[in-house]
Structure formats: structure tokens, C-alpha cells
Design a protein around this motif. Structure first.
Motif, PDB file in Angstrom:
ATOM      1  N   LEU A   1     -13.831   0.507  -0.325  1.00 15.90           N
ATOM      2  CA  LEU A   1     -15.125   0.735  -0.964  1.00 15.90           C
ATOM      3  C   LEU A   1     -15.216   2.116  -1.624  1.00 15.90           C
ATOM      4  CD1 LEU A   1     -17.553  -0.968   1.580  1.00 15.90           C
ATOM      5  CD2 LEU A   1     -17.077  -1.688  -0.770  1.00 15.90           C
ATOM      6  N   THR A   2     -14.411   3.065  -1.165  1.00 15.55           N
ATOM      7  CA  THR A   2     -14.381   4.351  -1.869  1.00 15.55           C
ATOM      8  C   THR A   2     -13.761   4.186  -3.248  1.00 15.55           C
ATOM      9  OG1 THR A   2     -12.216   5.010  -0.990  1.00 15.55           O
ATOM     10  CG2 THR A   2     -14.168   5.610   0.314  1.00 15.55           C
ATOM     11  N   LEU A   3     -12.911   3.155  -3.415  1.00 16.13           N
ATOM     12  CA  LEU A   3     -12.249   2.906  -4.697  1.00 16.13           C
ATOM     13  C   LEU A   3     -13.087   1.999  -5.589  1.00 16.13           C
ATOM     14  CD1 LEU A   3      -8.661   2.287  -3.243  1.00 16.13           C
ATOM     15  CD2 LEU A   3      -9.482   4.353  -4.371  1.00 16.13           C
TER      16      LEU A   3
ATOM     17  N   ALA B   1      -9.970  -3.028  10.853  1.00 14.91           N
ATOM     18  CA  ALA B   1     -10.361  -3.687   9.610  1.00 14.91           C
ATOM     19  C   ALA B   1     -11.424  -2.870   8.883  1.00 14.91           C
ATOM     20  CB  ALA B   1     -10.882  -5.094   9.911  1.00 14.91           C
ATOM     21  N   LEU B   2     -12.381  -2.352   9.618  1.00  9.07           N
ATOM     22  CA  LEU B   2     -13.448  -1.558   9.001  1.00  9.07           C
ATOM     23  C   LEU B   2     -12.892  -0.333   8.286  1.00  9.07           C
ATOM     24  CD1 LEU B   2     -16.215  -1.799  11.750  1.00  9.07           C
ATOM     25  CD2 LEU B   2     -16.313  -2.759   9.439  1.00  9.07           C
ATOM     26  N   GLN B   3     -11.845   0.270   8.836  1.00  9.68           N
ATOM     27  CA  GLN B   3     -11.241   1.429   8.181  1.00  9.68           C
ATOM     28  C   GLN B   3     -10.705   1.045   6.801  1.00  9.68           C
ATOM     29  OE1 GLN B   3      -8.352   3.359  10.724  1.00  9.68           O
ATOM     30  NE2 GLN B   3      -9.697   3.242  12.506  1.00  9.68           N
ATOM     31  N   ASP B   4     -10.043  -0.132   6.719  1.00 11.55           N
ATOM     32  CA  ASP B   4      -9.527  -0.584   5.428  1.00 11.55           C
ATOM     33  C   ASP B   4     -10.652  -0.913   4.464  1.00 11.55           C
ATOM     34  OD1 ASP B   4      -6.829  -0.255   5.767  1.00 11.55           O
ATOM     35  OD2 ASP B   4      -6.457  -2.285   6.465  1.00 11.55           O
ATOM     36  N   PHE B   5     -11.695  -1.580   4.958  1.00  8.27           N
ATOM     37  CA  PHE B   5     -12.813  -1.929   4.073  1.00  8.27           C
ATOM     38  C   PHE B   5     -13.513  -0.673   3.554  1.00  8.27           C
ATOM     39  CE2 PHE B   5     -13.108  -5.876   6.950  1.00  8.27           C
ATOM     40  CZ  PHE B   5     -12.150  -6.549   6.192  1.00  8.27           C
ATOM     41  N   ASP B   6     -13.689   0.320   4.432  1.00  8.20           N
ATOM     42  CA  ASP B   6     -14.344   1.559   4.002  1.00  8.20           C
ATOM     43  C   ASP B   6     -13.509   2.286   2.952  1.00  8.20           C
ATOM     44  OD1 ASP B   6     -16.527   1.145   5.635  1.00  8.20           O
ATOM     45  OD2 ASP B   6     -15.776   2.376   7.285  1.00  8.20           O
ATOM     46  N   GLU B   7     -12.196   2.288   3.157  1.00  7.60           N
ATOM     47  CA  GLU B   7     -11.328   2.939   2.176  1.00  7.60           C
ATOM     48  C   GLU B   7     -11.370   2.187   0.849  1.00  7.60           C
ATOM     49  OE1 GLU B   7      -6.664   4.352   1.621  1.00  7.60           O
ATOM     50  OE2 GLU B   7      -7.373   3.666   3.590  1.00  7.60           O
TER      51      GLU B   7
ATOM     52  N   LEU C   1       0.817  -1.219   0.000  1.00  7.31           N
ATOM     53  CA  LEU C   1       0.000   0.000   0.000  1.00  7.31           C
ATOM     54  C   LEU C   1       0.848   1.266   0.000  1.00  7.31           C
ATOM     55  CD1 LEU C   1      -2.774  -1.348   2.339  1.00  7.31           C
ATOM     56  CD2 LEU C   1      -3.118  -0.485   0.014  1.00  7.31           C
ATOM     57  N   ARG C   2       2.060   1.187   0.533  1.00 10.73           N
ATOM     58  CA  ARG C   2       2.945   2.353   0.411  1.00 10.73           C
ATOM     59  C   ARG C   2       3.346   2.559  -1.048  1.00 10.73           C
ATOM     60  NH1 ARG C   2       4.863   1.051   5.689  1.00 10.73           N
ATOM     61  NH2 ARG C   2       6.467  -0.375   4.918  1.00 10.73           N
ATOM     62  N   LEU C   3       3.498   1.451  -1.763  1.00  9.58           N
ATOM     63  CA  LEU C   3       3.842   1.541  -3.188  1.00  9.58           C
ATOM     64  C   LEU C   3       2.636   1.945  -4.029  1.00  9.58           C
ATOM     65  CD1 LEU C   3       6.014  -1.684  -3.334  1.00  9.58           C
ATOM     66  CD2 LEU C   3       6.863   0.645  -3.719  1.00  9.58           C
ATOM     67  N   ASN C   4       1.447   1.498  -3.622  1.00  6.52           N
ATOM     68  CA  ASN C   4       0.223   1.802  -4.370  1.00  6.52           C
ATOM     69  C   ASN C   4      -0.917   2.024  -3.382  1.00  6.52           C
ATOM     70  OD1 ASN C   4      -1.953   2.015  -6.064  1.00  6.52           O
ATOM     71  ND2 ASN C   4      -1.813  -0.067  -6.903  1.00  6.52           N
ATOM     72  N   PRO C   5      -1.098   3.253  -2.915  1.00  6.83           N
ATOM     73  CA  PRO C   5      -2.130   3.525  -1.894  1.00  6.83           C
ATOM     74  C   PRO C   5      -3.551   3.215  -2.353  1.00  6.83           C
ATOM     75  CG  PRO C   5      -0.568   5.356  -2.063  1.00  6.83           C
ATOM     76  CD  PRO C   5      -0.302   4.451  -3.228  1.00  6.83           C
ATOM     77  N   ARG C   6      -3.761   3.083  -3.660  1.00  4.86           N
ATOM     78  CA  ARG C   6      -5.099   2.801  -4.181  1.00  4.86           C
ATOM     79  C   ARG C   6      -5.256   1.324  -4.563  1.00  4.86           C
ATOM     80  NH1 ARG C   6      -8.097   7.125  -5.501  1.00  4.86           N
ATOM     81  NH2 ARG C   6      -9.149   6.051  -7.218  1.00  4.86           N
ATOM     82  N   TYR C   7      -4.474   0.482  -3.948  1.00  2.00           N
ATOM     83  CA  TYR C   7      -4.467  -0.951  -4.242  1.00  2.00           C
ATOM     84  C   TYR C   7      -5.603  -1.602  -3.440  1.00  2.00           C
ATOM     85  CZ  TYR C   7      -2.162  -5.485  -5.251  1.00  2.00           C
ATOM     86  OH  TYR C   7      -1.845  -6.750  -5.689  1.00  2.00           O
ATOM     87  N   THR C   8      -6.748  -1.733  -4.086  1.00  2.00           N
ATOM     88  CA  THR C   8      -7.960  -2.203  -3.407  1.00  2.00           C
ATOM     89  C   THR C   8      -7.782  -3.591  -2.799  1.00  2.00           C
ATOM     90  OG1 THR C   8      -9.285  -0.950  -4.987  1.00  2.00           O
ATOM     91  CG2 THR C   8     -10.428  -2.617  -3.701  1.00  2.00           C
ATOM     92  N   GLU C   9      -7.179  -4.497  -3.550  1.00  2.00           N
ATOM     93  CA  GLU C   9      -7.030  -5.870  -3.061  1.00  2.00           C
ATOM     94  C   GLU C   9      -6.173  -5.917  -1.801  1.00  2.00           C
ATOM     95  OE1 GLU C   9      -5.398 -10.227  -4.569  1.00  2.00           O
ATOM     96  OE2 GLU C   9      -5.705  -8.623  -6.036  1.00  2.00           O
TER      97      GLU C   9
END
Length: 501
Positions: A168-170, A160-166, A134-142
């Protein structure tokens, strides 16, 4: 590369990207007829084999590609995922390491390496790898999804919810992310929110049987039994061999008092079950319904699963909902008989450590044993135990070369019917005048023990007297107490204190 080969390869890649695997495969093979050592064709044939679920063929083709050109990180990365599919975790890690040596900024390799570590139970290390991705690709949904799932497995559901919410924005229409998010909400006992999440999953993917089953479990927890039954029935209609749905369906029907239907659901679950541990749980439920013979004890997997689910709110549920009294009653009873000087104390089935506060002041050493890792995690937070072990009671006792001055078992033997082995194992590690205190639920039936529909054992006092005599104990205190409440009714227990003779 000739223009003809280049054109064929581009056509193949185009088909591959469109999901036309058969057409792509035919063209890759056509390339190999002309150039048998064509790296891209071999590597991409390996990818197709993996996509089709043939991991062994994928490994073969990817290794052929690497033999031609070992400097291509993508081939090592893809080999890692194929090896992981075969369960070869260490080899998979080695492949990812090679890929990252060639290409340190390869975010996909960091993510997939995290998946391998997660499958090995190395969750902190997995999180570190997802962080790298994620540091290399902050928009890496998987990677966001996978990091969230790892945090789920560590019971860190808010993070975990913070990661899932982020995530889902993508990709707001991703059913897998919505499902993972709903599951964390379920684990946090936010059942209405979890149900809403599962409804989104089902809107996106109507046949998602796991979402239907988990939705049913949430409704069951909210005592909306009819709606829960409907959810399980929908899951079963889509997937008739879904063992978990049949089992939970049976549990709900039993809670509704529909015993015949519950038995039928358990029997159907049994007919479809190929997993020994899961089958033991189903048979245990059938035994509690009086359909098959009573087993000697609850299945270990049943106990571990039950209390893993309870761990984060166990104390609250017992003390505030069930008005649980056993730790206080039992600790008061044994305190009259232990020696004045500090001793070596053992808390069997210690759970979250409800007995520890009573035992710690007079213990020179306090050890706890439990089958639930998550309960032990809560016990560890108390800071009151010197040692904690995840093990089956009798097995652990048989391996000990120390003696205990006090062994206590609060509300533990309700999951063990035949107590002979436990008494023998306890007696082996106790010297004369050592104290053995425990509770059991009472029964006035003539049998030594019975398995109630609650899936808890009750023992006769005559049986406990015989065991005491057989294994060198003298009963010095015995009383009947109200242990807790179940569905608004009092549950009675024997509180016994024995001295080793």
C-alpha cells in the motif's frame, strides 16, 4: 520488417496499452495477413485472448508464436498464465520453467509461478517463488500482494499484514490490497479495524460485494445485527445471486429471532446455489429451522469450515466464553474404567487437543481424528499426539486394522444425528473390555435424535441404550452434566461410558 508493418505494429501496441483491444486485435491480424509468422503479432494476440478470458485461444496463439521463436521468455511466461487459467497447473509450471531458463531474472515469471503453486496448495514453495520475484524487484506490488495472500492461507496473518502494508505504500489506492488486508484483520478478530478496511475498499469500489458481505460478517460477530443486515442487503441488491450473502443474511436474521425472514433468505440462497457442498450447508440450516427433513449428520464441509474459522481461538472461546466442561468430565469418567497399563487410545473429533492432556499419561499411543485441517494444526502444536489424521470418523475407522483400548468422543456426536454407523465402526476396532466414552446433548423428546436451531444434534437416552445393545456395548456409567453455556443458558449433556462385551 518493412516500415509499413512496423508502423501498424506500433499503432496496435499503442491501442493495446490503452485498453482498446478490438482496435489492437484488428491491427495485429492485419500484420499477420502480410507476415503470417510474425512472432510479436501472434504473441500479443495471445495476450488479448487471455485478457478477454479465452484461455484456450490464448494457448493456441502463444504456441504458434513459440513455434516461430522458442527463445522468447515472454511467450513462455504468457503461455504459463493461460495454461493456469485452464487449470493445467503442471503444464503451466513447465512453461514458467522454460521462461526462467531463458531469463532467470524474469520477476513476473517467478511471481506467476508462485500463483500456480499456491493454486496447487504448495504454499511454502509459492512463498519461495514470491521471494525470488521480490529480490529481483523489491517494489513489485503484485508479488507483495500475492505473498501476503499465501501467508493468509497459512494463517500467518501478521506477516501477511506486513506485505499488504508495504504494498500500500507503493499503490495506496489499490482496492485488492485493501481488501486482502481487511480480510487478515478479520481473521485476527480485529473486527473494527477490518470494517474500516472494508470501508476503504467500498470507497474505492462502491460495488465490491465481497467487501460488503465480509463487512456484514464482522458486524455480525460484533452483534451489531441491524448494521450487518444492511450490509448483506446492499451486497444482495448489487448481486442478487450472491449465495454467501444470502446465507450469512439468513444466519444474522436467525440470531435476531426473525425466523421467517431467515428461512426466506436460506431458500433464496438455495435457489441460486449450484455448488453441492454449499447447497448441503444451506439445506442443513433449513433443516435446523424445521423446514425440511433432518439429515443424518452435519455436512462435512460445514464442520470443516466452522472449525477452520475457530481454530486459532477455539480453546479461549470454549473455556472462557462458553465455560466448556466436556473434556474434563468425560476424561474423569473414562479414567475409572480403562485398564491400568498403557493402551492404544483414539480421540475422535480431537479438535485442538483439549482431551489430549488427560489421555496422554496413560496412552502408549494416542491418535487424533478431525475434519478440520486448521484444528489439527493446533492439536499438532501440543506435541501430545502420536498420529493425527484429517478424515471423517466412520470412513477412517472402517479402514483400520488395529484395535483400540479406548475411544473417546468429546462433543463430537452433536454433529452426527444417526450414530448407528459410528457405533458399528467403533465396535469393529475394539476388543472385549475396551472402553468407549462420549458426550451428546440431551433431549427428552421421543425421537432418537433432533437437530436444534443451534445446528447441533441432541440424542435421547433410550436411543443410546438401543445402540449399545445392538453393537455389543454395556453402559457402565451415565450422567447428565452441564456441558457449556449458549446465550447465557446451560446446555445439558449425557456423559456415557461403555465397555465392549
Amino acid at each position: 520488417m518493412s516500415a509499413q508493418i512496423s508502423n501498424i505494429l506500433q499503432q496496435a501496441i499503442s491501442h493495446h496499452q490503452q485498453g482498446k483491444l478490438a482496435a489492437a486485435e484488428a491491427l495485429y491480424l492485419q500484420v499477420l495477413q502480410t507476415q503470417p509468422e510474425h512472432f510479436d503479432a501472434l504473441q500479443l494476440l495471445g495476450v488479448i485472448a487471455k485478457q478477454r478470458g479465452d484461455a484456450a485461444l490464448a494457448v493456441t496463439r502463444l504456441r504458434q508464436a513459440i513455434a516461430i521463436d522458442a527463445q522468447q521468455a515472454i511467450a513462455h511466461g504468457n503461455l504459463g498464465t493461460a495454461l493456469q487459467d485452464l487449470g493445467l497447473s503442471q503444464e503451466a509450471l513447465a512453461s514458467y520453467d522454460m521462461a526462467l531458463q531463458l531469463k532467470p531474472d524474469y520477476a513476473m515469471a517467478w511471481n506467476n509461478r508462485g500463483n500456480t503453486l499456491r493454486s496447487m496448495g504448495k504454499l511454502p514453495a509459492a512463498l519461495h517463488n514470491y521471494d525470488k520475484a521480490l529480490r529481483l524487484n523489491p517494489r513489485y506490488t503484485e508479488a507483495l500482494l500475492n505473498r501476503g495472500i499465501a501467508q493468509q492461507e497459512m494463517d500467518e496473518h501478521q506477516q501477511a499484514l506486513q506485505d499488504f502494508d508495504e504494498a500500500l505504500t507503493l499503490t495506496p489506492q489499490d482496492a485488492a490490497i485493501h481488501f486482502a488486508r481487511a480480510f487478515s484483520l478479520q481473521c485476527l478478530r480485529l473486527y473494527e479495524d477490518a470494517i474500516a478496511g472494508y470501508e476503504v475498499v467500498l470507497h474505492l469500489q462502491a460495488g465490491h460485494t465481497q467487501a460488503l458481505c465480509n463487512r456484514g460478517i464482522c458486524l455480525q460477530k460484533m452483534q451489531q445485527f441491524s448494521a450487518a443486515v444492511e450490509s448483506f442487503e446492499r451486497a444482495i441488491k448489487i448481486k442478487p445471486d450472491y449465495v454467501k450473502a444470502h446465507l450469512q443474511y439468513g444466519n444474522t436474521l436467525r440470531q435476531m429471532g426473525r425466523d421467517d425472514a431467515a428461512i426466506a433468505a436460506y431458500q433464496t440462497a438455495s435457489n441460486h446455489c449450484n455448488d453441492d457442498a454449499e447447497l448441503a450447508q444451506i439445506n442443513y440450516a433449513l433443516a435446523a429451522m424445521g423446514v425440511i427433513d433432518t439429515p443424518a449428520m452435519s455436512p462435512a464441509v460445514y464442520i470443516a469450515d466452522l472449525f477452520d474459522q475457530y481454530a486459532t481461538h477455539f480453546d479461549e472461546h470454549l473455556l472462557e466464553v462458553l465455560h466448556y466442561q466436556i473434556p474434563a468430565l468425560l476424561s474423569k469418567a473414562v479414567s475409572k474404567h480403562v485398564k491400568a497399563e498403557p493402551g492404544n487410545y483414539l480421540d475422535l473429533g480431537c479438535g485442538t487437543g483439549l482431551c489430549a492432556a488427560y489421555l496422554r499419561p496413560k496412552a502408549s499411543k494416542l491418535t487424533g481424528i478431525d475434519l478440520s485441517e486448521k484444528m489439527l494444526g493446533q492439536a499438532r502444536k501440543t506435541g501430545l499426539y502420536d498420529e493425527l489424521h484429517c478424515a471423517e470418523i466412520s470412513d477412517w475407522l472402517q479402514l483400520q486394522d488395529q484395535d483400540f483400548d479406548l475411544i473417546i468422543a468429546a462433543d463430537v456426536f452433536v454433529y452426527i444425528g444417526d450414530l448407528n454407523q459410528v457405533f458399528a465402526a467403533a465396535s469393529r476396532v475394539m476388543q472385549a473390555e475396551a472402553v468407549f466414552g462420549f458426550s451428546v446433548e440431551t433431549t427428552h423428546e421421543s425421537a432418537d435424535y433432533i437437530l436444534r436451531s443451534s445446528q447441533r444434534y441432541a440424542h435421547s437416552y433410550a436411543y443410546l441404550q438401543r445402540l449399545a445393545q445392538l453393537h455389543g456395548f454395556q453402559i457402565v456409567e451415565a450422567s447428565q452434566e452441564i456441558a457449556r453455556q449458549d446465550k447465557g443458558e446451560d446446555v445439558h449433556a449425557h456423559i456415557l461410558v461403555m465397555i465392549k462385551t
